[in-house]
Design a protein around this motif. Structure first.
Motif, mmCIF file in Angstrom:
data_model
loop_
_atom_site.group_PDB
_atom_site.id
_atom_site.type_symbol
_atom_site.label_atom_id
_atom_site.label_comp_id
_atom_site.label_asym_id
_atom_site.label_seq_id
_atom_site.Cartn_x
_atom_site.Cartn_y
_atom_site.Cartn_z
ATOM 1 N N ASP A 462 46.631 41.085 43.197
ATOM 2 C CA ASP A 462 45.683 40.238 42.459
ATOM 3 C C ASP A 462 44.617 39.647 43.391
ATOM 4 O O ASP A 462 44.850 39.520 44.597
ATOM 5 C CB ASP A 462 46.490 39.095 41.815
ATOM 6 C CG ASP A 462 45.779 38.496 40.625
ATOM 7 O OD1 ASP A 462 44.681 38.962 40.289
ATOM 8 O OD2 ASP A 462 46.339 37.553 40.021
ATOM 9 N N ASP A 463 43.491 39.269 42.812
ATOM 10 C CA ASP A 463 42.423 38.564 43.539
ATOM 11 C C ASP A 463 42.036 39.290 44.818
ATOM 12 O O ASP A 463 41.792 38.656 45.862
ATOM 13 C CB ASP A 463 42.862 37.130 43.912
ATOM 14 C CG ASP A 463 43.259 36.336 42.688
ATOM 15 O OD1 ASP A 463 42.898 36.749 41.574
ATOM 16 O OD2 ASP A 463 43.930 35.305 42.851
ATOM 17 N N GLU A 519 37.929 42.025 37.349
ATOM 18 C CA GLU A 519 38.246 40.790 36.623
ATOM 19 C C GLU A 519 36.986 39.980 36.349
ATOM 20 O O GLU A 519 36.022 40.043 37.121
ATOM 21 C CB GLU A 519 39.158 39.910 37.484
ATOM 22 C CG GLU A 519 40.558 40.407 37.628
ATOM 23 C CD GLU A 519 41.430 39.328 38.277
ATOM 24 O OE1 GLU A 519 42.199 38.709 37.550
ATOM 25 O OE2 GLU A 519 41.305 39.120 39.491
#
Ligand code: C2E
Ligand code: CA
Ligand code: CA
Length: 587
Positions: A462-463, A519
């Motif tokens: 993630d991220d 995202e």
């Protein structure tokens, strides 16, 4: 000398006195007494020969009797002594063989008892040294030889209980992760040993030092011992490490940054003291790397804010009042919903705080693991409801913090509960960040991630791009998906660099067979650009905010896998059919 040895020493001595006539001319009676005395000695030797120490005592007594007593005896009339000796011998022989046997038995018992006591003493000593070795192992850090976290906490608690004023300084190595990743773990270990070695010698100067884990160290200094401050301590450590490097080139160039707090004025309990020192250290990392910062009033606001969050979080955890929303994951090429990310929602008491902050505070205040467990419970219930109430089964992902990765048995208990519920691990993806994986003190984490994958679950990083990590992580971790952070997506239309990074990652993902998810897509232009770059997946407010269960089910019915290709999937399209889906809003 034991009691039994003392007795026989006395017996030997008396018998020696009986042989005094040897010093004089040997007439008939004296000869008789002498023979009797020597015979007595032989009997005694026979009685005591199985116990060498007792025999030795009696012989020494006899020798002393000869050597010391005879000159004295010479002055006493021989017939007085002869009478006394005869009487003694009569008593001894009178007591007879029975008494001798009893004596032997008694002696044996005594000797056996003494041996048992000796043996017991040896066992106790061995146990004691084993216990001391085990304690020191449990309280010592292997790599540096410093006291470990356990001993440090014990010491800290004892000092708080004693109410003696002290300073607590947390220190760590700046950019330690870069040293490990860039120069290798051996050099990382050399750096840790160097800091450990310096801190080990600071006992006199600055107080009690320990390694808390990873590259984290702590020093506690009693305040009335020269009033050394944390800042002096950190400067001193940095200076010593500089000196060490000149003689040992294996030690990389490193600096230490610290944060200090003072008991009792800053805080009066363990967790608040640690939180305050941590806060000061974090601030120091931002503003004075290689130095130290004392906790101060201007940090209090943050501290109080965190305490309020932690309190509300504790209540939410106790009441299990956490719910799950799903944000649809869109297949840009196919134009439909192909999955979703589960995001947690907290009660009103935490409304004013961002989720990022809540999860950060949870980890800092030791609530991370229990919160992760609660998230996994809520996620399981949400998936079961989606399946049973709404007949929806599609791939979803859930976010986990670094905390539960440090408690694998608790993580696997929850993962197995998902499987036990009949939910397919192939449809469940676990989102972790680089920081969670490579954060402080994570050991054996890659093996843990492999075990998760072996159970049938998959992993998403993630991220990506925000953790200060390296591309090596993409190679080392068993991941199936990389999520490009919103900070790259927003601005990609105007910023060439961001655009280049995203397009590079899309190619990398294709090459590695890993899903790339963009995202935070908020505009159609961004979506179109991503689509034309070949990106397959995206999430963002353009399509939907995270939705509570029933609204997410509506969204899936409209745009889900069964609906067919809908390249123009957009909020407007959704609103044309189900107006309430338009920017469905944060639940
Ligand atoms: P994240 O995992 O990167 O989740 C995406 C966040 O971005 C979500 O915020 C989502 O609402 C928001 N978002 C999605 N699309 C857009 C967009 O187009 N524009 C903007 N401005 N924001 C968008 P949320 O739900 O507030 O969560 C924030 C962060 O909190 C998450 O970031 C995640 O790091 C953490 N988090 C949330 N739920 C959990 C959880 O259950 N466990 C853990 N460990 N962390 C969680
Ligand atoms: Ca996420
Ligand atoms: Ca993210």
């Amino acid at each position: 000398m034991r009691r039994i040895e003392r007795i026989f020493f006395g017996v030997g001595f008396v018998w020696a006195m009986a042989s005094w006539p040897l010093a004089e001319a040997l007439d008939g009676l004296r000869l008789l007494l002498t023979v009797v005395s020597v015979a007595g000695l032989l009997v005694m030797a026979n009685t005591t020969c199985f116990a060498p120490r007792v025999f030795r005592a009696s012989v020494i007594g006899f020798g002393l009797g000869i050597g010391l007593a005879i000159p004295a005896i010479k002055t006493i009339p021989w017939y007085v002594l002869a009478g006394a000796t005869t009487a003694f011998l009569i008593v001894v022989t009178g007591v007879g063989a029975g008494t001798a046997r009893q004596l032997i038995h008694m002696l044996r018992m005594q000797v056996e008892r003494d041996e048992a006591i000796e043996c017991q003493k040896r066992t106790i000593a061995a146990l004691d040294s084993a216990r001391r070795a085990a304690t020191s192992l449990a309280e010592t850090d292997n790599l540096t030889g410093l006291p470990n976290r356990f001993l440090f906490m014990t010491k800290l608690d004892a000092l708080i209980a004693s109410e003696e004023p002290f300073s607590l300084t947390l220190l760590d190595i700046d950019l330690f992760k870069n040293i490990n990743d860039g120069l290798g773990h051996n050099i990382g270990d050399e750096a840790l040993k160097a800091v450990g070695g310096v801190l080990a010698t600071c006992e006199e100067q600055h107080g009690f030092a320990a390694r808390l884990g990873g590259d984290e160290f702590a020093v506690i200094a009693i305040r009335n011992r020269g009033e050394k401050s944390g800042t002096d301590c950190v400067a001193w450590v940095n200076e010593r490490i500089g000196d060490l490097r000149t003689s040992n080139l294996k030690i990389p160039s490193i600096s230490i940054t610290g944060g200090s707090t003072y008991f009792p004025q800053d805080a009066n309990n363990r967790s608040d003291l640690l939180a305050a020192a941590d806060m000061a250290q974090r601030e120091a990392k931002k503003t004075r790397r290689g130095g130290n910062l004392d906790y101060s009033a201007n940090l209090t606001d943050t501290f109080r804010r965190e305490t309020r969050i932690a309190q509300a979080l504790n209540e939410a955890i106790a009441a299990r009042s956490l719910s799950i929303c799903f944000q649809p994951k869109i297949n840009l090429q196919a134009g439909r919903v192909e999955g979703a990310e589960a995001l947690s929602r907290f009660p009103e008491s935490l409304a004013g705080y961002s989720l990022d902050e809540i999860f950060e505070v949870a980890e800092k205040r030791g609530l991370g693991t229990i919160l992760d467990e609660l998230v996994l419970d809520a996620y399981r219930e949400a998936l079961v409801a989606l399946r049973d109430e709404f007949s929806i089964s599609l791939p979803t992902s859930v976010n986990l913090s670094g905390a539960i990765l440090k408690a694998p048995e608790r993580l696997f208990a929850k993962l197995n509960m998902l499987i036990a519920e009949g939910l397919s691990p192939a449809l469940i993806r676990i989102e972790i960040t680089e920081n969670a994986v490579y954060g402080r003190g994570q050991i054996g984490v890659i093996k843990l991630l492999d075990d998760i994958v072996k159970l049938g679950f998959s992993l998403a990083l993630d991220d990506f791009g925000t953790g200060g990590g390296t591309l090596l992580h993409l190679v080392n971790l068993p991941i199936s998906e990389i999520k490009i952070d919103r900070s790259f997506v927003s601005g990609m239309l105007t910023d060439r660099n961001k655009n280049a990074i995203i397009s590079g990652l899309i190619v990398t993902g294709q090459g590695m067979g890993v899903d790339i998810v963009a995202e935070g897509v908020e505009t159609e232009k961004e979506a179109n650009r991503l689509r034309s770059m070949g990106a397959r997946f995206a999430q963002g407010f353009l399509w939907s905010k995270p939705l509570p269960l029933s609204r997410f089910a509506d969204f899936v019915r409209l745009f889900g896998p069964g609906v067919g290709n809908n390249p123009a999937i957009r909020p407007e399209a959704a609103s044309a059919r189900r107006p309430e889906l338009r920017f469905a809003g944060r639940a």
